[in-house]
Enzyme design. Sequence first.
Site, PDB file in Angstrom:
ATOM      1  N   GLY A 158       0.812  -1.200   0.000  1.00 47.99           N
ATOM      2  CA  GLY A 158       0.000   0.000   0.000  1.00 47.99           C
ATOM      3  C   GLY A 158       0.853   1.262   0.000  1.00 47.99           C
ATOM      4  N   CYS A 159       0.198   2.399  -0.160  1.00 52.64           N
ATOM      5  CA  CYS A 159       0.927   3.666  -0.269  1.00 52.64           C
ATOM      6  C   CYS A 159       1.577   4.073   1.052  1.00 52.64           C
ATOM      7  CB  CYS A 159       0.013   4.763  -0.781  1.00 52.64           C
ATOM      8  SG  CYS A 159      -1.530   4.970   0.145  1.00 52.64           S
ATOM      9  N   TYR A 160       0.818   4.115   2.142  1.00 54.93           N
ATOM     10  CA  TYR A 160       1.412   4.438   3.446  1.00 54.93           C
ATOM     11  C   TYR A 160       2.499   3.431   3.835  1.00 54.93           C
ATOM     12  CZ  TYR A 160      -2.026   8.081   4.783  1.00 54.93           C
ATOM     13  OH  TYR A 160      -2.782   9.227   4.871  1.00 54.93           O
ATOM     14  N   ALA A 163       5.897   4.165   1.733  1.00 56.78           N
ATOM     15  CA  ALA A 163       6.703   5.310   2.180  1.00 56.78           C
ATOM     16  C   ALA A 163       7.254   5.074   3.579  1.00 56.78           C
ATOM     17  CB  ALA A 163       5.858   6.585   2.151  1.00 56.78           C
TER      18      ALA A 163
END
Length: 355
Positions: A158-160, A163
């Site tokens: 996922g995006c979170y 990062a």
Amino acid sequence: MTIKAAIVGAAGFAGIELVRLLVQHPSFELIAMTSDAYAGEPVASVYPAFAGSVDLAFSATADAPLADADVVFLAVPHTVALKHAPDLVAAGVAVIDLSADFRLKDPEAYAAYYGVAHTAPDLLAEAAFGQPELFPEDLARVRQRHAAGRGVLVACAGCYPTATSLAAAPVLRSGWGAPSGLVVVDAISGITGAGKKASERTHFCFANDNVEAYGLVSHRHTPEIEQILGIEGRLVFTPHLAPLNRGLLSTVTIPLAGEKAGVSSADAEELYRTFYDGCTFVEVLAEGQQPRTASVAGTNRAQVGVAYNPRVHAVVATCAIDNLCKGAAGQAVQCANIVFGLAEGAGLASLALPI
């Protein structure tokens, strides 16, 4: 070599980003893009940015020749991939799943955070975790399986989690982190991270000129981040929504083990440079510089910055990505490139808009 590709859920934000990337890719050919809401409509009529460049139309998912594709990208909400992935893998297709359905290795954790029972637990062990910088062996395994003519599944991070894990992994995997210390994450995402369907939180009149925290102590990406970093029960994750179209910035504070007393920001920077040496899309910034979401917009790059706080004996690391690209569609293409034996950066831009 031409690789036939299909996208399920192509009209959503991550799906249309996949369209943008794949129509420019030197090796992939789009044979189907599904959207039940826009079936029969040209892509350019729904997204005018494609006018004059893309002469393709959306199709209904039930009518799409998915089994004829070499690779199918699932840009769908959770639970939908559970319906498609098993049959496609059994048909010998390479499935690149952008949803959360196969990220968590524990089906009970999936049920707890997503509110439904996992209906394909046998595929969880087979699925590669789609975060190339941190799980290259996983992707190498499914690449070999695919080369042998078998269907494979990649569950993209996922995006979170992308990062956050890129910011934290060098410290935690090197053994610098305090074994029982809390890992505190404050992360900010643009509006597209919430999906295409507007809500009271994401409607322009509520989101503009506003920043707010949400999903405190219960966000669904919590178990995924803990799984990636091996910090079960030690994560304090607080996501925030900001009035950006694209962009995600994660700031991670990690207390260090006592024997690391005396390290410096320069030492931390060297640790990160060594850790990410050879990674195509991760840029470690020089000491004193910090990542900017604008500097990675539209690209598959991740900018990482790191500093040491001697007062509290902790490392503070930050990572900026484009939530739609490195946090979703771009990372999916990066994973597909690896599975098909292509150059990892094929079809992926590395230069952001300067302004």
